[in-house]
Design an enzyme around this catalytic site. Structure first.
Site, PDB file in Angstrom:
ATOM      1  N   TRP A 149     102.736   7.737  76.629  1.00 33.42           N
ATOM      2  CA  TRP A 149     101.783   6.937  75.851  1.00 33.42           C
ATOM      3  C   TRP A 149     102.359   6.345  74.580  1.00 33.42           C
ATOM      4  O   TRP A 149     101.915   5.306  74.122  1.00 33.42           O
ATOM      5  CB  TRP A 149     100.564   7.814  75.478  1.00 33.42           C
ATOM      6  CG  TRP A 149     100.841   8.713  74.314  1.00 33.42           C
ATOM      7  CD1 TRP A 149     100.889   8.346  72.995  1.00 33.42           C
ATOM      8  CD2 TRP A 149     101.153  10.091  74.353  1.00 33.42           C
ATOM      9  NE1 TRP A 149     101.207   9.434  72.226  1.00 33.42           N
ATOM     10  CE2 TRP A 149     101.368  10.515  73.040  1.00 33.42           C
ATOM     11  CE3 TRP A 149     101.255  11.039  75.386  1.00 33.42           C
ATOM     12  CZ2 TRP A 149     101.674  11.819  72.716  1.00 33.42           C
ATOM     13  CZ3 TRP A 149     101.563  12.333  75.055  1.00 33.42           C
ATOM     14  CH2 TRP A 149     101.770  12.717  73.750  1.00 33.42           C
ATOM     15  N   ASN A 150     103.347   7.043  73.978  1.00 31.02           N
ATOM     16  CA  ASN A 150     103.789   6.594  72.654  1.00 31.02           C
ATOM     17  C   ASN A 150     104.695   5.377  72.806  1.00 31.02           C
ATOM     18  O   ASN A 150     105.582   5.375  73.637  1.00 31.02           O
ATOM     19  CB  ASN A 150     104.523   7.729  71.930  1.00 31.02           C
ATOM     20  CG  ASN A 150     105.793   8.126  72.628  1.00 31.02           C
ATOM     21  OD1 ASN A 150     105.787   8.326  73.825  1.00 31.02           O
ATOM     22  ND2 ASN A 150     106.878   8.186  71.921  1.00 31.02           N
ATOM     23  N   LYS A 173     104.368   1.807  85.658  1.00 30.29           N
ATOM     24  CA  LYS A 173     103.170   2.641  85.554  1.00 30.29           C
ATOM     25  C   LYS A 173     102.931   2.978  84.087  1.00 30.29           C
ATOM     26  O   LYS A 173     103.676   3.739  83.469  1.00 30.29           O
ATOM     27  CB  LYS A 173     103.319   3.926  86.359  1.00 30.29           C
ATOM     28  CG  LYS A 173     102.043   4.771  86.287  1.00 30.29           C
ATOM     29  CD  LYS A 173     102.331   6.213  86.618  1.00 30.29           C
ATOM     30  CE  LYS A 173     101.449   7.227  85.966  1.00 30.29           C
ATOM     31  NZ  LYS A 173     100.918   7.006  84.666  1.00 30.29           N
ATOM     32  N   GLY A 226     109.568  10.429  79.428  1.00 37.24           N
ATOM     33  CA  GLY A 226     108.486  11.411  79.328  1.00 37.24           C
ATOM     34  C   GLY A 226     109.070  12.767  79.021  1.00 37.24           C
ATOM     35  O   GLY A 226     110.184  12.870  78.496  1.00 37.24           O
ATOM     36  N   GLY A 227     108.332  13.817  79.354  1.00 40.52           N
ATOM     37  CA  GLY A 227     108.788  15.163  79.045  1.00 40.52           C
ATOM     38  C   GLY A 227     109.679  15.727  80.144  1.00 40.52           C
ATOM     39  O   GLY A 227     109.638  15.268  81.290  1.00 40.52           O
ATOM     40  N   GLU A 248     114.794   9.459  80.165  1.00 40.94           N
ATOM     41  CA  GLU A 248     114.756   9.502  78.689  1.00 40.94           C
ATOM     42  C   GLU A 248     113.707  10.536  78.324  1.00 40.94           C
ATOM     43  O   GLU A 248     112.506  10.283  78.460  1.00 40.94           O
ATOM     44  CB  GLU A 248     114.348   8.133  78.128  1.00 40.94           C
ATOM     45  CG  GLU A 248     115.329   7.024  78.399  1.00 40.94           C
ATOM     46  CD  GLU A 248     116.620   7.178  77.632  1.00 40.94           C
ATOM     47  OE1 GLU A 248     116.661   7.948  76.653  1.00 40.94           O
ATOM     48  OE2 GLU A 248     117.605   6.540  78.027  1.00 40.94           O
ATOM     49  N   LEU A 249     114.149  11.709  77.858  1.00 40.47           N
ATOM     50  CA  LEU A 249     113.207  12.817  77.705  1.00 40.47           C
ATOM     51  C   LEU A 249     113.028  13.199  76.232  1.00 40.47           C
ATOM     52  O   LEU A 249     113.252  12.380  75.350  1.00 40.47           O
ATOM     53  CB  LEU A 249     113.681  13.986  78.566  1.00 40.47           C
ATOM     54  CG  LEU A 249     114.053  13.571  80.011  1.00 40.47           C
ATOM     55  CD1 LEU A 249     114.552  14.752  80.799  1.00 40.47           C
ATOM     56  CD2 LEU A 249     112.880  12.905  80.722  1.00 40.47           C
ATOM     57  N   CYS A 282     110.184  10.629  70.277  1.00 39.65           N
ATOM     58  CA  CYS A 282     111.158  11.473  70.977  1.00 39.65           C
ATOM     59  C   CYS A 282     112.322  11.814  70.066  1.00 39.65           C
ATOM     60  O   CYS A 282     112.939  12.857  70.204  1.00 39.65           O
ATOM     61  CB  CYS A 282     111.647  10.745  72.214  1.00 39.65           C
ATOM     62  SG  CYS A 282     112.177   9.086  71.862  1.00 39.65           S
ATOM     63  N   GLU A 379     109.361  21.585  71.637  1.00 34.05           N
ATOM     64  CA  GLU A 379     109.001  20.282  71.065  1.00 34.05           C
ATOM     65  C   GLU A 379     107.512  20.257  70.720  1.00 34.05           C
ATOM     66  O   GLU A 379     106.670  20.593  71.551  1.00 34.05           O
ATOM     67  CB  GLU A 379     109.320  19.184  72.089  1.00 34.05           C
ATOM     68  CG  GLU A 379     109.206  17.790  71.517  1.00 34.05           C
ATOM     69  CD  GLU A 379     109.458  16.694  72.567  1.00 34.05           C
ATOM     70  OE1 GLU A 379     109.149  16.913  73.756  1.00 34.05           O
ATOM     71  OE2 GLU A 379     109.935  15.619  72.177  1.00 34.05           O
TER      72      GLU A 379
HETATM   73  P1  NAD Z   1     104.670  13.149  80.393  1.00 29.53           P
HETATM   74  O1  NAD Z   1     105.984  13.599  80.878  1.00 29.53           O
HETATM   75  O2  NAD Z   1     103.497  14.055  80.499  1.00 29.53           O
HETATM   76  O3  NAD Z   1     104.196  11.776  81.115  1.00 29.53           O
HETATM   77  C1  NAD Z   1     105.017  10.650  81.184  1.00 29.53           C
HETATM   78  C2  NAD Z   1     104.578   9.809  82.352  1.00 29.53           C
HETATM   79  O4  NAD Z   1     104.837  10.509  83.569  1.00 29.53           O
HETATM   80  C3  NAD Z   1     103.084   9.447  82.376  1.00 29.53           C
HETATM   81  O5  NAD Z   1     102.950   8.095  82.731  1.00 29.53           O
HETATM   82  C4  NAD Z   1     102.544  10.349  83.472  1.00 29.53           C
HETATM   83  O6  NAD Z   1     101.406   9.854  84.114  1.00 29.53           O
HETATM   84  C5  NAD Z   1     103.705  10.412  84.437  1.00 29.53           C
HETATM   85  N1  NAD Z   1     103.672  11.546  85.355  1.00 29.53           N
HETATM   86  C6  NAD Z   1     103.056  12.737  85.200  1.00 29.53           C
HETATM   87  N2  NAD Z   1     103.245  13.524  86.280  1.00 29.53           N
HETATM   88  C7  NAD Z   1     104.015  12.815  87.141  1.00 29.53           C
HETATM   89  C8  NAD Z   1     104.569  13.088  88.424  1.00 29.53           C
HETATM   90  N3  NAD Z   1     104.356  14.238  89.058  1.00 29.53           N
HETATM   91  N4  NAD Z   1     105.340  12.128  89.004  1.00 29.53           N
HETATM   92  C9  NAD Z   1     105.579  10.961  88.373  1.00 29.53           C
HETATM   93  N5  NAD Z   1     105.060  10.643  87.169  1.00 29.53           N
HETATM   94  C10 NAD Z   1     104.293  11.553  86.554  1.00 29.53           C
HETATM   95  O7  NAD Z   1     104.970  12.731  78.927  1.00 29.53           O
HETATM   96  P2  NAD Z   1     103.930  12.509  77.782  1.00 29.53           P
HETATM   97  O8  NAD Z   1     103.350  13.839  77.463  1.00 29.53           O
HETATM   98  O9  NAD Z   1     103.043  11.369  78.134  1.00 29.53           O
HETATM   99  O10 NAD Z   1     104.928  12.017  76.612  1.00 29.53           O
HETATM  100  C11 NAD Z   1     105.589  12.871  75.784  1.00 29.53           C
HETATM  101  C12 NAD Z   1     107.011  13.172  76.214  1.00 29.53           C
HETATM  102  O11 NAD Z   1     107.780  11.973  76.356  1.00 29.53           O
HETATM  103  C13 NAD Z   1     107.730  13.973  75.150  1.00 29.53           C
HETATM  104  O12 NAD Z   1     108.480  15.036  75.711  1.00 29.53           O
HETATM  105  C14 NAD Z   1     108.646  12.969  74.496  1.00 29.53           C
HETATM  106  O13 NAD Z   1     109.727  13.493  73.804  1.00 29.53           O
HETATM  107  C15 NAD Z   1     109.024  12.107  75.636  1.00 29.53           C
HETATM  108  N6  NAD Z   1     109.523  10.794  75.177  1.00 29.53           N
HETATM  109  C16 NAD Z   1     110.855  10.484  75.314  1.00 29.53           C
HETATM  110  C17 NAD Z   1     111.366   9.274  74.837  1.00 29.53           C
HETATM  111  C18 NAD Z   1     112.831   8.907  74.991  1.00 29.53           C
HETATM  112  O14 NAD Z   1     113.139   7.713  74.979  1.00 29.53           O
HETATM  113  N7  NAD Z   1     113.758   9.824  75.120  1.00 29.53           N
HETATM  114  C19 NAD Z   1     110.508   8.368  74.249  1.00 29.53           C
HETATM  115  C20 NAD Z   1     109.166   8.710  74.118  1.00 29.53           C
HETATM  116  C21 NAD Z   1     108.692   9.918  74.601  1.00 29.53           C
END
Ligand code: NAD
Length: 487
Positions: A149-150, A173, A226-227, A248-249, A282, A379
């Site tokens: 989301w961010n 997505k 994402g995470g 990118e986590l 992140c 985190e």
């Molecule tokens: P998340 O991992 O919960 O979700 C990210 C995306 O993955 C969402 O669109 C979600 O719907 C999707 N998703 C969830 N389950 C899935 C599955 N089984 N298969 C495929 N897609 C699926 O992350 P969040 O909680 O929305 O965001 C926070 C995390 O993102 C933090 O850990 C943060 O550090 C990381 N982040 C990393 C960066 C980077 O560039 N390194 C940038 C921003 C955020």
């Protein structure tokens, strides 16, 4: 309530179901979103696949692709205010940051517009006199892009820009937690004139939408942000289609302050590193490592700055810290702060959710010296800083590297030789020296270890959306010799 739609195969459409999006500043629903499930995902991927192999897109020259990207950049610039307001409304990220960030997103699209016709193949000095052999760089294929989301407009621009420059087609997505800005951005893709199916934008939940997308047999590459836990699901999904991945986590980035640093400037950078974007970044500099001799002085400066932060409506230009994006996120932060205090961390300031509606949490500093606080490892993704002190450079480096993450690091010192030594020793994808949280389309971005792999930004990111084809052309008119011997 505002109503948003998915963008699939050049058309705007409702999803198989709908869900309400919450305004994090009030906790109330404000918009209705389309929920894409497997059938929508299939339509979107099929459209991307057709556009890649059979449509107009595959016939465009790289220069023409670049021109479309320039047009898109101009449209983002013209619509910047609206996009920034939608992102703020749907995710709670302050307007001060979303409006500055969207202006910079334009530069990412321009950068990749310029790169489109600079992706070159190569000619090989082959060891056979009757052969010409060269490498063509072709698009990697249909790309699934999954973002959190961010900073969705930014995190998608660093994928969409290079992927379009490379000639790929894609299904993006948007996060279910605040998809409004990306669904609105789809209108600009349409207006810019990209052929149907080249960029499809959907939203939905992880298991029904993200999973269906990342394991789809016609997806060739998955660009995920994402995470780490979700990344594991994505990698498992990619065992189905054997798509390549870039991840990118998260991070637990060290912010190292030596006694000889400009403490006032370092404190400002630390505020940017942990309280900007309400800590939902992140690259948040969430572990402060400070030399013992200046610890008290530095914490006094930081505490005063943290307590002076203006918390308020994210739509107000004067606000410096807005709400967290979701109730789930605030609950996670409250629980982790609670566990850290129980494990011996000392509260310097903050430590509570703010009163009233909305998902606000106070800027918080935890002194973790002498405790095994989980806040040093896990985190938060929120405005919580964990502090430990060090006596020597070697101790600072060992503590900085004592993490499974490796996204970013900040280093504050006036000693140039020390900066060079530490910069090499730190295990992270980005090291900022006497600054923090700086980005550019020209500079790659990405992590080590649990922070993922692959890089976004820079020329390398565009090459990552290509694959090579080796072409052999025999230049001799002589008949082929012995067919039973490899040439
Ligand atoms: P998340 O991992 O919960 O979700 C990210 C995306 O993955 C969402 O669109 C979600 O719907 C999707 N998703 C969830 N389950 C899935 C599955 N089984 N298969 C495929 N897609 C699926 O992350 P969040 O909680 O929305 O965001 C926070 C995390 O993102 C933090 O850990 C943060 O550090 C990381 N982040 C990393 C960066 C980077 O560039 N390194 C940038 C921003 C955020």
């Amino acid at each position: 309530m505002q109503h948003f739609q998915c963008y699939i195969d050049g058309e705007f459409a409702d999803g198989e179901a709908r869900f309400e999006s919450i305004d994090p500043a009030t906790g109330a629903a404000w918009a209705e979103m389309p929920e894409a499930r497997e059938a929508d995902v299939n339509r979107a991927v099929e459209a991307a696949h057709r556009a890649l192999y059979a449509g107009l897109w595959s016939k465009l020259t790289a220069t023409q692709r670049g021109k479309l990207l320039y047009k898109l950049a101009d449209l983002v610039a013209e619509n910047a205010q609206k996009l920034a307001e939608l992102e703020t409304r749907d995710t709670g990220k302050i307007i001060r940051e979303t409006s500055a960030q969207i202006a910079y997103v334009v530069e990412y699209y321009r950068y990749y517009a310029g790169i489109a016709d600079k992706i070159e193949g190569s000619y090989l000095p082959i060891d056979k006199p009757d052969m010409d052999v060269w490498l063509r760089r072709e698009p990697i294929g249909v790309v699934a892009m999954v973002v959190p989301w961010n900073s969705q407009l930014f995190l998608s621009a660093v994928k969409i820009g290079p992927a379009l420059a490379a000639g790929c087609t894609m299904v993006v997505k948007a996060s279910e937690d605040g998809p409004a800005p990306l669904l609105e951005f789809a209108r600009l893709i349409y207006e810019a004139g990209f052929p149907a199916g080249v960029v499809n934008i959907i939203t939905g939940f992880g298991p029904a939408c993200g999973a269906a997308l990342s394991r789809h047999p016609k997806v060739d590459h998955i660009a995920f942000t994402g995470g780490p836990e979700t990344a594991r699901h994505v990698v498992r999904n990619s065992a189905e289609n054997l798509a390549s991945t870039s991840l990118e986590l998260g991070g637990k980035s060290p912010f190292i302050v030596f006694a000889d640093a400009d403490l006032e400037s370092a404190a400002n950078a630390q505020v940017a590193g942990i309280f900007a974007a309400t800590g939902q970044s992140c690259v948040a500099g969430s572990r402060l490592l400070v030399e013992t001799s200046v610890k008290d002085r530095f914490l006094d400066i930081l505490k005063a700055k943290a307590e002076a932060v203006r918390i308020g409506s994210p739509l107000d230009m004067a606000t410096e810290v807005g709400p967290l994006a979701t109730r789930r996120q605030r609950d996670h932060i409250e629980a982790l702060v609670g566990r850290s205090l129980a494990d011996g961390a000392r509260l310097v300031t903050g430590g509570r959710a703010a009163e009233g509606a909305g998902y606000y949490y106070q800027p918080t500093i935890l002194d973790c010296d002498g405790s095994a606080s989980p806040s040093l490892e896990e985190e938060f993704f929120g405005p919580v800083l964990s502090v430990v002190s060090f006596e020597t450079e070697a101790e600072a480096l060992a503590t900085a590297n004592n993490t499974r993450y490796g996204l970013a690091a900040g280093l504050f010192t006036r000693d140039l030789t020390r900066a060079h030594r530490l910069m090499k020793g730190i295990r992270a994808g980005i090291v900022w020296v006497n600054t923090y949280r700086a980005v550019s389309p020209i500079a790659p971005f990405g992590g080590f270890g649990l922070s993922g792999h692959g890089r976004e930004g820079g020329m390398a990111a565009a090459l990552d959306f290509t694959r090579t084809k080796t072409v052999w052309l025999r230049t001799s008119d002589e008949p082929i010799a012995d067919p039973f011997v490899m040439r």
